[in-house]
Design a protein around this motif. Structure first.
Motif, PDB file in Angstrom:
ATOM      1  N   SER A   1     -60.132 -42.783   2.648  1.00  0.00           N
ATOM      2  CA  SER A   1     -60.312 -41.436   3.200  1.00  0.00           C
ATOM      3  C   SER A   1     -59.078 -40.982   3.975  1.00  0.00           C
ATOM      4  O   SER A   1     -58.619 -39.845   3.834  1.00  0.00           O
ATOM      5  CB  SER A   1     -61.546 -41.402   4.108  1.00  0.00           C
ATOM      6  OG  SER A   1     -62.716 -41.719   3.384  1.00  0.00           O
ATOM      7  N   LEU A   2     -58.540 -41.862   4.796  1.00  0.00           N
ATOM      8  CA  LEU A   2     -57.328 -41.523   5.559  1.00  0.00           C
ATOM      9  C   LEU A   2     -56.155 -41.258   4.616  1.00  0.00           C
ATOM     10  O   LEU A   2     -55.376 -40.312   4.824  1.00  0.00           O
ATOM     11  CB  LEU A   2     -56.981 -42.664   6.522  1.00  0.00           C
ATOM     12  CG  LEU A   2     -57.885 -42.807   7.745  1.00  0.00           C
ATOM     13  CD1 LEU A   2     -57.653 -44.146   8.429  1.00  0.00           C
ATOM     14  CD2 LEU A   2     -57.659 -41.669   8.731  1.00  0.00           C
ATOM     15  N   ALA A   3     -56.039 -42.070   3.574  1.00  0.00           N
ATOM     16  CA  ALA A   3     -54.936 -41.901   2.621  1.00  0.00           C
ATOM     17  C   ALA A   3     -55.047 -40.564   1.892  1.00  0.00           C
ATOM     18  O   ALA A   3     -54.049 -39.841   1.746  1.00  0.00           O
ATOM     19  CB  ALA A   3     -54.933 -43.049   1.618  1.00  0.00           C
ATOM     20  N   VAL A   4     -56.234 -40.217   1.459  1.00  0.00           N
ATOM     21  CA  VAL A   4     -56.450 -38.956   0.740  1.00  0.00           C
ATOM     22  C   VAL A   4     -56.116 -37.758   1.619  1.00  0.00           C
ATOM     23  O   VAL A   4     -55.605 -36.736   1.154  1.00  0.00           O
ATOM     24  CB  VAL A   4     -57.902 -38.875   0.225  1.00  0.00           C
ATOM     25  CG1 VAL A   4     -58.243 -37.476  -0.252  1.00  0.00           C
ATOM     26  CG2 VAL A   4     -58.120 -39.885  -0.894  1.00  0.00           C
ATOM     27  N   HIS A   5     -56.381 -37.878   2.915  1.00  0.00           N
ATOM     28  CA  HIS A   5     -56.119 -36.782   3.858  1.00  0.00           C
ATOM     29  C   HIS A   5     -54.692 -36.800   4.392  1.00  0.00           C
ATOM     30  O   HIS A   5     -54.372 -36.083   5.347  1.00  0.00           O
ATOM     31  CB  HIS A   5     -57.120 -36.835   5.013  1.00  0.00           C
ATOM     32  CG  HIS A   5     -58.458 -36.262   4.654  1.00  0.00           C
ATOM     33  ND1 HIS A   5     -58.798 -34.946   4.879  1.00  0.00           N
ATOM     34  CD2 HIS A   5     -59.531 -36.826   4.049  1.00  0.00           C
ATOM     35  CE1 HIS A   5     -60.029 -34.725   4.450  1.00  0.00           C
ATOM     36  NE2 HIS A   5     -60.501 -35.861   3.946  1.00  0.00           N
ATOM     37  N   GLY A   6     -53.849 -37.617   3.806  1.00  0.00           N
ATOM     38  CA  GLY A   6     -52.440 -37.625   4.189  1.00  0.00           C
ATOM     39  C   GLY A   6     -52.110 -38.448   5.410  1.00  0.00           C
ATOM     40  O   GLY A   6     -50.945 -38.505   5.834  1.00  0.00           O
ATOM     41  N   ARG A   7     -53.112 -39.114   5.988  1.00  0.00           N
ATOM     42  CA  ARG A   7     -52.862 -39.958   7.164  1.00  0.00           C
ATOM     43  C   ARG A   7     -52.598 -41.389   6.684  1.00  0.00           C
ATOM     44  O   ARG A   7     -53.330 -42.323   6.978  1.00  0.00           O
ATOM     45  CB  ARG A   7     -54.039 -39.864   8.123  1.00  0.00           C
ATOM     46  CG  ARG A   7     -54.139 -38.467   8.746  1.00  0.00           C
ATOM     47  CD  ARG A   7     -55.337 -38.274   9.634  1.00  0.00           C
ATOM     48  NE  ARG A   7     -55.434 -39.272  10.692  1.00  0.00           N
ATOM     49  CZ  ARG A   7     -56.322 -39.201  11.684  1.00  0.00           C
ATOM     50  NH1 ARG A   7     -57.158 -38.171  11.765  1.00  0.00           N
ATOM     51  NH2 ARG A   7     -56.378 -40.140  12.604  1.00  0.00           N
TER      52      ARG A   7
END
Length: 550
Positions: free
Chosen positions: A381-387
């Motif tokens: 989820s963090l990766a998908v949101h650019g974090r």
């Protein structure tokens, strides 16, 4: 006095038992085997084996010659442990001139099961046959239980379903077979997909109860024989909520949700399991609108929900992008942190997929005991949101907490590295897969790594990794390498990649579009048009993009 003690001992408390003990050792009752046996049995029911052993130590020679007292001791160890002491005492009996009886064997067999000593259990079975106790119901029941609890892997290499074959032999020799024993045998056959064997037993039953019918319906449902399941359901003399739910599940399993819903609506009485069965069936078949409608109906009827309910509904909200409904579900939970981790994970995924990554992180931090799947969802989820940096930190934090990553964890972490441009971290993570955790990289891991290297000007290393792959690259991996060619404007390599990718005869037009875009970015319009024509010549078409956001 003996009669009074016999009636009093089974009802006394632990403190009262100690008082009786003091009286016994100061009187002639110390030689009364009947009272001593009852006293010992009662002492084991408090689970205090230390006191239990103290009593034995005071019995002296009386204990060494009486089978009733040995059985009481075996019973104590069989119920309270340590189980190996029960087996040790059983082996000691012949040395003391004692012969096991019908009370001895069930305790020993139970201890063998608890310890996983099935080889020992089989040798005890041989002793039972020699001593003639195989027809005793309590002994036969213990043998039956032992074979059914035996791991499926036990005996592999001799013949299939060895444990069921042995259990059936014990079952066939039972002098008395209550309906519960028949039901258990049927259930075990159903559980391994041997529905024909289960049906043979079912047809031979003189007396059946609702459990017998339900087991057979579930068995036919499991192997997809709906006509047989429906026939039994219609012929059942008495149906309960389990019978109806089994039919709902049977039709849902084959994707016939319309018929499943008809059975659900016809149910004279529905419980939480019934509702959850219908909700999860809709979720598994991606009928997310129906999930929300059914949950709203459930709420309007004032029914309580559990973790399975919330997990299905939150999954539907996540896939529909319905943040408001998801929030309503969240706030309708009285204390979600006390529910299973699967609910917390579903909340994280719902908030993340609906765009509220901050709330997803808050939920993640509030979950007490997280499993690997929960960590995986948070990393992705963090990766998908650019974090991406936070995603990688979570990956390493997870391991500090003592959890071992699985292949999905690595997919998420490498995805984060690829989208964040963290080349060194990506190399470190990729190398640790096999070296530290024995996980062999799959296509998706190689794809992420090649994409990471290619995007960041490491085309030579990406090509070397591709050559060293123990598996054939797929269209996604060639596409990742081609993406790197676009970044570095390497037309020669791009042409070679497209040539290799076209050999796969995949219907994915992406490689040709990428090649066309590379030519176009360099002002080579004729070559760009040629790449498009090749794509169309292979009957490949780029699908128009769409969005679920209004």
């Amino acid at each position: 006095m003996e009669l009074n003690f016999s009636n009093l001992i089974p009802q006394c408390t632990f403190n009262q038992l100690k008082q009786i003990h003091a009286f016994i050792i100061t009187t002639s009752l110390l030689t009364n085997i009947q009272i001593l046996s009852k006293f010992l049995r009662r002492s084991t029911e408090f689970g205090c084996m230390g006191y239990f052993n103290l009593i034995f130590s005071q019995m002296g020679h009386v204990f060494n010659t009486e089978i009733m007292l040995w059985n009481a001791m075996l019973r104590g160890y069989a119920f309270n442990g340590p189980f190996e002491k029960c087996i040790y005492m059983f082996d000691e009996m012949p040395r003391r001139g004692l012969k096991p009886d019908s009370y001895t064997y069930p305790y020993v067999l139970n201890s063998c099961v608890q310890m996983g000593f099935y080889g020992k259990g089989k040798s005890v079975h041989c002793q039972i046959i020699k001593s003639g106790f195989e027809f005793n119901f309590s002994v036969a029941s213990s043998l039956f239980d032992m074979y059914l609890k035996m791991p499926v892997s036990y005996g592999v290499g001799f013949f299939n379903n060895a444990r069921l074959s042995d259990a059936l032999k014990v079952f066939d020799h039972m002098c008395t077979r209550p309906v519960e024993v028949w039901n258990r045998m049927i259930f075990e056959y159903v559980n391994v997909g041997e529905v024909n064997c289960a049906r043979e037993l079912f047809d031979n039953m003189l007396v059946r109860d609702v459990v017998s019918w339900n087991s057979m319906i579930s068995g036919y449902s499991k192997v997809g024989k709906l006509a047989n399941a429906r026939d039994l359901f219609e012929r059942m003399p008495e149906k309960n909520v389990v019978s109806w739910t089994a039919m709902v599940k049977a039709y849902a399993n084959v994707g016939d949700l319309k018929t499943a819903r008809k059975f659900f609506e016809k149910m004279p009485c529905r419980n939480l399991v019934s509702w959850n069965c219908m909700l999860s069936s809709y979720t598994q078949n991606e009928k997310y609108e129906e999930v929300l409608d059914l949950f709203a109906q459930m709420q309007s009827e004032g029914l309580s929900s559990d973790g399975f309910t919330f997990a299905s509904v939150l999954t539907a909200c996540a896939n529909l992008g319905d943040l408001e409904f998801g929030k309503w579900v969240h706030y309708s939970m009285k204390d979600w942190s006390q529910l299973a981790v699967v609910v917390g994970t579903a909340l994280i995924e719902m908030y993340a997929r609906c765009g509220d990554i901050e709330k997803a992180c808050t939920v993640f931090l509030k979950i007490g005991k997280k499993d690997v799947f929960c960590w995986n969802v948070m990393i992705k989820s963090l990766a998908v949101h650019g974090r991406t940096e936070d995603a990688i930190k979570i990956f390493f934090w997870m391991q500090k907490m003592g959890l071992n990553p699985n292949e999905f964890t690595y997919s998420s972490a490498l995805f984060a590295c690829s989208h964040g441009g963290f080349v060194e971290e990506g190399r470190r993570i990729f190398r640790s897969m096999d070296k530290e955790h024995g996980i062999r990289p799959k296509h998706e891991h190689f794809c992420c790594m090649i994409d990471l290297l290619s995007r960041n000007g490491q085309l030579e290393e990406a090509q070397l990794l591709l050559k060293e792959m123990p598996i054939e690259p797929d269209i996604a991996i060639w596409g990742a390498l081609l993406g790197g060619c676009r970044v570095s404007s390497d037309l020669n390599l791009a042409e070679k990649v497209v040539e290799r990718a076209s050999e796969l005869e995949a219907s994915e037009p992406g490689v040709y579009i990428l090649l066309s875009n590379i030519h176009a970015s360099m002002g080579q319009w004729a070559e760009a048009q040629s790449a498009r024509e090749k794509m169309e010549g292979r009957n490949m078409w780029k699908k128009a993009g769409s969005s679920s956001v209004a």
